[in-house]
Design an enzyme around this catalytic site. Structure first.
Site, PDB file in Angstrom:
ATOM      1  N   SER A 103       0.791  -1.234   0.000  1.00 33.55           N
ATOM      2  CA  SER A 103       0.000   0.000   0.000  1.00 33.55           C
ATOM      3  C   SER A 103       0.823   1.284   0.000  1.00 33.55           C
ATOM      4  O   SER A 103       0.299   2.343  -0.315  1.00 33.55           O
ATOM      5  CB  SER A 103      -0.962   0.029   1.195  1.00 33.55           C
ATOM      6  OG  SER A 103      -0.288   0.393   2.380  1.00 33.55           O
ATOM      7  N   LYS A 109       0.596   4.737   6.719  1.00 30.93           N
ATOM      8  CA  LYS A 109       0.018   5.568   5.647  1.00 30.93           C
ATOM      9  C   LYS A 109       0.604   6.975   5.736  1.00 30.93           C
ATOM     10  O   LYS A 109       1.321   7.321   6.664  1.00 30.93           O
ATOM     11  CB  LYS A 109      -1.511   5.668   5.779  1.00 30.93           C
ATOM     12  CG  LYS A 109      -2.254   4.340   5.893  1.00 30.93           C
ATOM     13  CD  LYS A 109      -2.245   3.539   4.620  1.00 30.93           C
ATOM     14  CE  LYS A 109      -3.007   2.223   4.806  1.00 30.93           C
ATOM     15  NZ  LYS A 109      -2.890   1.344   3.612  1.00 30.93           N
TER      16      LYS A 109
END
Length: 202
Positions: free
Chosen positions: A37, A80
């Protein structure tokens, strides 16, 4: 007498070693990246060092790469990039992201892809953060499950240290966000000014 002195030195050394270990463990933690990701910047089986006390002295900033407990299952940790601060308005269409009306030009992402074919807007609540993975087509992030409360942030990812061949300081790409007008309510971060600036990782 000599044995007593030697035993005391051994005990002192052991105690000092334990104290140093605990202090380092409190300040810095290692995280193992699993999943794509955050590609192309971070890759599966890399290890990153996370500064666990960074946000005791300053507020999280746009562009920071953070490790946090996943709000839907706090036994899992995600990594993230912060895109939106408390009070920010985030808008997406199929290929773009705006923060407070400013279109982001993001050189760190894999592809400019968002899930909805129509535009979507989020207003970040006080004390929360809007986060996205750099690999937008596959990242499970705020676009799907919402915001990250500050109390679930473990710390700021500072550098990749393993494999040694991948060593790098993690780039926060501050220039991407410099034109954004900050809307953070100081009441949500007492005493702090406004700074512009993946068991499994998704």
């Amino acid at each position: 007498m000599k044995r007593s002195h030697l035993a005391r030195e051994v005990v002192e050394t052991v105690v000092l070693t334990i104290l140093i270990f605990l202090v380092i463990r409190f300040l810095i933690q290692s995280y193992h990246v699993e999943g794509p990701s955050m590609e192309p910047g971070l890759h599966t089986d890399e290890y990153v060092l996370v500064n666990k006390v960074s946000y005791l002295f300053q507020a999280p900033a746009r562009g920071d790469v953070i490790v946090f407990h996943y709000p839907k299952d706090t036994t899992q940790d995600y990594i993230k990039r912060i895109i939106g601060l408390p009070g920010d308005t985030i808008k997406t269409d199929p290929t773009h992201v705006w923060v407070n009306g400013i279109l982001l030009n993001e050189p760190y992402i894999s592809q400019p892809v968002n899930p909805d074919i129509t535009s979507t807007t989020w207003k970040v609540p006080p004390g929360d953060y809007f986060v996205l993975g750099d690999n937008r087509p596959v990242s499970d992030d705020s676009r799907y499950w919402g915001f990250v409360p500050k109390n679930l942030i473990v710390g700021r990812a500072m550098l990749v240290y393993w494999p040694a061949s991948n060593w790098q300081i993690i780039n926060t790409h501050q220039s991407v966000y410099v034109k954004i007008t900050a809307t953070l309510d100081p009441a949500t971060e007492p005493g702090k000014g406004i700074t512009l600036r993946m068991p499994v990782f998704s």
